[in-house]
Enzyme design. Structure first.
Site, PDB file in Angstrom:
ATOM      1  N   LYS A  94       8.891 -61.914   7.931  1.00 54.61           N
ATOM      2  CA  LYS A  94       8.762 -60.943   8.938  1.00 54.61           C
ATOM      3  C   LYS A  94       7.570 -60.448   9.199  1.00 54.61           C
ATOM      4  CE  LYS A  94      13.752 -60.179   9.075  1.00 54.61           C
ATOM      5  NZ  LYS A  94      14.150 -60.917   7.799  1.00 54.61           N
ATOM      6  N   ARG A  95       6.341 -60.949   9.045  1.00 58.17           N
ATOM      7  CA  ARG A  95       5.246 -60.408   9.035  1.00 58.17           C
ATOM      8  C   ARG A  95       4.683 -60.090  10.618  1.00 58.17           C
ATOM      9  NH1 ARG A  95       6.373 -60.028   4.118  1.00 58.17           N
ATOM     10  NH2 ARG A  95       4.902 -60.939   2.524  1.00 58.17           N
TER      11      ARG A  95
END
Lengths: 266, 266
Positions: A94-95
């Site tokens: 989930k960068r």
């Protein structure tokens, strides 16, 4: 080979849209592994060996590896070697960052660790996505609607999740089929709305199992033609099905159960 | 001591609102460090020693450490030991995940590495924030308006960034002053709107320096009473001021320049 081809092949070969979430929380590993040099690596190895003919992908979530210090770092580095190259591995990270920083995240995930796909946060827009799309054989799953309650804080703000779906559809065309979405199984109606916008993108769907998402509606509304273009993730219900010495055997049984459950409803 | 007290003390002691961004990109490290056992650790040590009386905080961005493999992992682990405990360290990780996963991210950042603060992505709402707020002495900077161009994709969607500011203000009250915002210096007008909602939260402001944000307007509109409640981050312009053996000396000169520039405009 591009990700979509790899995905299509494995869905056909294993006849499965099940993804096993390798959320190998160190504190929950079976007692019998605690004397291993690296219990996380051994745990993953056993789970992978027990399930590799039942899945279309694996999805390790980075949080569980980062919280385990050096052991977690080593297990994260090892993951891609442990999994048959025919089975895509989705780095659930989930960068979301921009420019040069995003390039470094993409390098870490796609070059250093050679994962096949990542999950990405849309908040900062295209600048956070573009550096990942430069890796042609990879795939991105952008958060649209998530399975948690407080998704209502922002994701529903003037239907933000639909705006995300529209943008992803536009980006996916531009990138020649490299970008899909994360859509939580606890929100089947929203999934339906998203599928109307994103008809052919691959949807990564968590929330079945521990989180209580509805299988029948999810598979009906999430279906995107041919093989479905869905990846249904189940983590804890499978990998922690037993905390005893039979953990891998029980994981296999649970994986079979979910694989068949999904196929029955397809 | 709670973060706000630590922040107030160091702003007073060093008479500075400058934060040095330890974005220690391995590929850009000075040639003279390449034979060090761990060039990133040595680089950080030199930069920290050269600037520690000029700053109110340090902010390493995780992307640069993750892309450098084992060397980066070790440098990340080492950071907190290298910095005087009076100077807060902000882990720029922009994490955003939910429930059990968010707890593991918080553990990694606040327990394993003992950083003082983190940056957080708001997309998934309160569920992604709550596990971080359970650490009473820590602080969170939630992304509101970012400095990049494609912030327009979603952050302006029906003024989402103001909705984020409203929620953060509410959460900050609930958590007794543990949550502020990230607001890019390239958007001074938006910063003004945000400050009207979040009058006393600490703002972490990147975008000055390489990204070209305007100093005067930023400091005027960002000012939040007493000492300003702002942390202005400058990274590359300081840490990579020189690629020669004088890199630490040049970094100090640049840090002095920015410190004074900010104080003059306060």
């Amino acid at each position: 080979m591009r990700f979509k081809g790899k995905y299509d092949n494995i869905v056909e070969k294993n006849n499965s849209i099940l993804c096993v979430g390798l959320d190998s929380d160190y504190e929950r590993l079976p007692e019998c592994l605690k004397n291993e040099k690296n219990p996380m690596i051994k745990f993953n190895e056993e789970i992978i060996n027990a399930t590799k003919d039942l899945v279309c992908s694996y999805k390790p979530n980075a949080a569980f590896y980062e919280s385990a210090g050096r052991i977690g770092f080593e297990a994260w580095q090892k993951l891609n070697d442990q999994i048959d190259e025919k089975i895509p591995v989705i780095a659930d990270v989930k960068r979301g960052d921009i420019g040069n920083t995003a390039r470094h995240y993409a390098k870490a995930i796609f070059e250093n660790n050679k994962f096949d796909a990542s999950t990405n946060n849309p908040y900062m827009g295209w600048d956070a996505i573009k550096p990942f799309v430069e890796y042609e054989s990879k795939y991105l799953f952008v958060l649209a609607i998530t399975s948690n309650n407080s998704a209502s804080d922002f994701e529903y703000h003037d239907n933000l999740y639909l705006k995300v779906a529209e943008k992803v559809h536009e980006w996916n065309k531009k990138s020649k089929n490299m970008i899909g979405l994360v859509t939580g199984a606890t929100k089947p109606e929203e999934l339906k709305d998203i599928r109307e916008i994103c008809s052919e993108e691959i949807l990564l769907i968590p929330g079945i199992g521990t989180q209580g998402g509805e299988v029948e509606k999810t598979l009906k509304y999430g279906f995107g033609g041919t093989n479905g273009n869905m990846i249904i993730n189940v983590a804890r219900s499978i990998i922690f099905a037993s905390s005893g010495k039979d953990f891998a055997k029980k994981a296999r049984e649970k994986a079979k159960f979910y694989k068949n459950l999904f196929n029955k409803n397809l």
